[in-house]
Enzyme design. Structure first.
Site, PDB file in Angstrom:
ATOM      1  N   HIS A   1      29.548  35.206  40.068  1.00 26.14           N
ATOM      2  CA  HIS A   1      29.993  34.774  38.621  1.00 26.14           C
ATOM      3  C   HIS A   1      28.907  35.140  37.696  1.00 26.14           C
ATOM      4  CE1 HIS A   1      31.070  30.869  36.235  1.00 26.14           C
ATOM      5  NE2 HIS A   1      32.089  31.537  36.436  1.00 26.14           N
TER       6      HIS A   1
ATOM      7  N   ASP B   1      27.055  30.507  46.843  1.00 24.55           N
ATOM      8  CA  ASP B   1      27.591  29.149  45.229  1.00 24.55           C
ATOM      9  C   ASP B   1      29.479  29.008  46.011  1.00 24.55           C
ATOM     10  OD1 ASP B   1      29.433  29.474  43.557  1.00 24.55           O
ATOM     11  OD2 ASP B   1      29.069  30.836  42.190  1.00 24.55           O
TER      12      ASP B   1
ATOM     13  N   GLN C   1      34.106  28.504  44.834  1.00 24.26           N
ATOM     14  CA  GLN C   1      35.592  28.962  44.842  1.00 24.26           C
ATOM     15  C   GLN C   1      36.245  28.905  46.391  1.00 24.26           C
ATOM     16  OE1 GLN C   1      38.109  29.534  42.492  1.00 24.26           O
ATOM     17  NE2 GLN C   1      36.961  29.871  41.379  1.00 24.26           N
TER      18      GLN C   1
ATOM     19  N   LYS D   1      37.476  21.764  40.664  1.00 20.71           N
ATOM     20  CA  LYS D   1      38.099  23.004  41.299  1.00 20.71           C
ATOM     21  C   LYS D   1      38.830  22.751  42.324  1.00 20.71           C
ATOM     22  CE  LYS D   1      35.449  26.719  39.289  1.00 20.71           C
ATOM     23  NZ  LYS D   1      35.981  27.201  38.402  1.00 20.71           N
TER      24      LYS D   1
ATOM     25  N   CYS E   1      34.088  35.308  34.084  1.00 16.00           N
ATOM     26  CA  CYS E   1      32.638  35.209  33.693  1.00 16.00           C
ATOM     27  C   CYS E   1      31.961  36.070  34.801  1.00 16.00           C
ATOM     28  CB  CYS E   1      32.843  33.650  34.250  1.00 16.00           C
ATOM     29  SG  CYS E   1      32.976  32.900  32.950  1.00 16.00           S
TER      30      CYS E   1
HETATM   31  C1  LIG Z   1      32.380  31.200  41.968  1.00 12.40           C
HETATM   32  C2  LIG Z   1      31.957  30.528  40.844  1.00 12.40           C
HETATM   33  N1  LIG Z   1      31.504  30.003  40.719  1.00 12.40           N
HETATM   34  C3  LIG Z   1      30.764  29.087  39.697  1.00 12.40           C
HETATM   35  C4  LIG Z   1      31.016  29.064  39.033  1.00 12.40           C
HETATM   36  C5  LIG Z   1      30.992  27.823  38.085  1.00 12.40           C
HETATM   37  O1  LIG Z   1      31.677  26.378  38.266  1.00 12.40           O
HETATM   38  P1  LIG Z   1      31.687  25.766  36.566  1.00 12.40           P
HETATM   39  O2  LIG Z   1      31.707  26.451  35.474  1.00 12.40           O
HETATM   40  O3  LIG Z   1      32.848  24.464  37.060  1.00 12.40           O
HETATM   41  O4  LIG Z   1      30.128  25.329  36.837  1.00 12.40           O
HETATM   42  C6  LIG Z   1      32.757  29.440  39.115  1.00 12.40           C
HETATM   43  C7  LIG Z   1      33.892  28.929  38.134  1.00 12.40           C
HETATM   44  O5  LIG Z   1      34.818  29.649  37.750  1.00 12.40           O
HETATM   45  C8  LIG Z   1      32.793  30.476  40.365  1.00 12.40           C
HETATM   46  O6  LIG Z   1      34.641  30.758  39.926  1.00 12.40           O
END
Ligand SMILES: Cc1ncc(COP(=O)(O)O)c(C=O)c1O
Length: 417
Positions: free
Chosen positions: A126, A204, A207, A230, A372
């Site tokens: 992402h 990260d 998810q 999430k 993203c």
């Molecule tokens: C794999 C992954 N990493 C990071 C993020 C970023 O999350 P946040 O916008 O809550 O910081 C997302 C958001 O969709 C995501 O899917």
């Protein structure tokens, strides 16, 4: 909710939004990878905080300030146990996963990455776990390398990982679960290999933490980032887990009140962990809501959450694969064990925005776009955009049926077989 057999209808009754309508149709919420819905217990915990013990923490010597401080700290202890950290000193509250990753890239990366160093990311990141590393590499004159995908564009290539690790990167930044492909990466094995090559590892977990049991000590990663929104919690709060020794060695990015132990006209010293990284007034209501979300997930049981999502993903893959002109991306039925409840798909000849808009008219919320993850979607999968459905513990197979019926409507409108 107390621990008992998983019953999706009982779970659904806990989520007020699932009783609402969108465009006159019962809401079918399938954009859980973007954000999850909230149960009454989370909404009520936040409201109760503001109604009965709203006060700033770590400061007031009066009852409700102490109650607020205890509630904030309790939330961290809940998260510490939820991901099996060693202590709540290893849990820094941030705005979200993005904020947590930026804390690492700017603070740890700023101090430890230099000219000519390598930073290793994967091709399924992402933007939140990619752009901070791109920026750091540019600022420092470091080199950004990528772990490639396998020939099916579904998993990370072990061969590529091994080759890239020969460059002895300073840090490996990898997602636990892809928000496009749904692939669950073997972050434990990646961490072991990365450590063997002398690299730090940031996972990260945006998810993964909401959908499966996470054990940061078992993974042995150095950093783990996540977002409360999430995982049934409120927006505006997330967390960075980091090993204590590493956090001790890092400098705070933001300074000011609450993160300081003592200040004279000419000197200052930092507060203990984790407060050193939490300058200014914290999101106490957010932390209270996050704690209530963890309580809810614990009461259901993360194994049951994962099992339910695996079953519904299997059903959805089957239905979508039977639907002509629908193509799904990422792991298929055979790879179900390593796939979370995320299915990206295309419908031949129809832009995903049109698909999403027509489904919206049927009360179905899905995501369309590049999610993203532009390098993955446009450069590897060679798509301008994709549609995506993503599940959580409250979704039902009958909702998948509604998606398939709505896709049939789209096909009729666009005169596709
Ligand atoms: C794999 C992954 N990493 C990071 C993020 C970023 O999350 P946040 O916008 O809550 O910081 C997302 C958001 O969709 C995501 O899917």
């Amino acid at each position: 909710m107390t621990a008992r057999a998983f019953n999706v209808d009982r779970v659904r009754a806990d989520f007020p939004i699932l009783k609402t309508k969108m465009n006159g149709k019962p809401l079918v919420y399938l954009d859980n990878a973007a954000t999850s819905q909230k149960p009454y217990s989370v909404i009520d915990a936040i409201s109760n905080y503001y109604r009965t013990y709203n006060a700033n923490i770590h400061r007031g010597i009066y009852k409700i300030a102490e109650e607020a401080t205890v509630a904030y700290t309790d939330s961290k202890i809940k998260l510490e146990k939820f991901i099996n950290a060693n202590s709540m000193q290893e849990i820094v509250y941030t705005k979200n996963a993005t904020d947590a990753i930026n804390l690492v890239s700017l603070s740890w990366g700023g101090a430890n990455v230099g000219r000519g160093d390598h930073i290793l990311v994967s091709s399924m990141e992402h933007h939140s776990n990619l752009v901070p590393w791109m920026v750091l590499a540019k600022k420092k004159g470091a080199v950004l390398d990528y772990i490639a995908l396998d020939k099916d564009n579904a998993r990370l290539s072990t061969k590529s990982l091994d080759e890239q690790l020969e460059k002895r990167p300073k840090i490996v930044a990898v997602t636990h679960a892809s928000n496009v492909l749904g692939t669950i990466n073997d972050v434990k094995s990646i961490t072991r290999k990365a450590h063997g090559a002398g690299a730090m590892v940031i996972v990260d977990g945006a998810q993964s933490a909401p959908h499966m049991k996470v054990d940061v000590r078992d993974i042995d990663c150095d950093f783990f980032a996540m977002s409360a929104h999430k995982m049934l919690g409120p927006m505006g709060i997330g967390a960075l887990y980091a090993k204590k020794g590493i956090l001790d060695s890092m400098e705070p990015l933001i300074t000011g009140g609450d993160m300081i132990r003592s200040v004279t006209h000419n000197s200052y010293s930092w507060n203990d962990l984790p407060w050193k990284f939490e300058a200014g007034t914290s999101d106490v209501a957010g932390a209270v809501g996050f704690g209530a979300a963890i309580d809810y997930l614990n009461a259901v049981g993360m194994d049951k959450v994962r099992k339910h999502e695996k079953e519904i993903t299997k059903y959805a893959l089957k239905r979508m694969n039977e639907t002509r002109n629908v193509r799904t991306f990422g792991l298929d039925m055979k790879g179900l064990e390593d796939k979370c409840g995320i299915i990206a798909f295309s419908l031949k000849g129809v832009h995903p925005h049109d698909v999403s808009q027509i489904l919206d008219g049927e009360g179905i919320a899905i995501r369309a776009g590049q999610h993203c993850a532009m390098p993955l979607v446009t450069e590897i999968l060679n798509e301008n955009a994709l549609s995506r459905i993503s599940f959580y513990l409250y979704n039902k197979e009958s909702e998948v049926d509604k998606v398939i019926d709505a896709i049939d409507m789209v096909k009729k409108k666009f005169r596709i077989e």
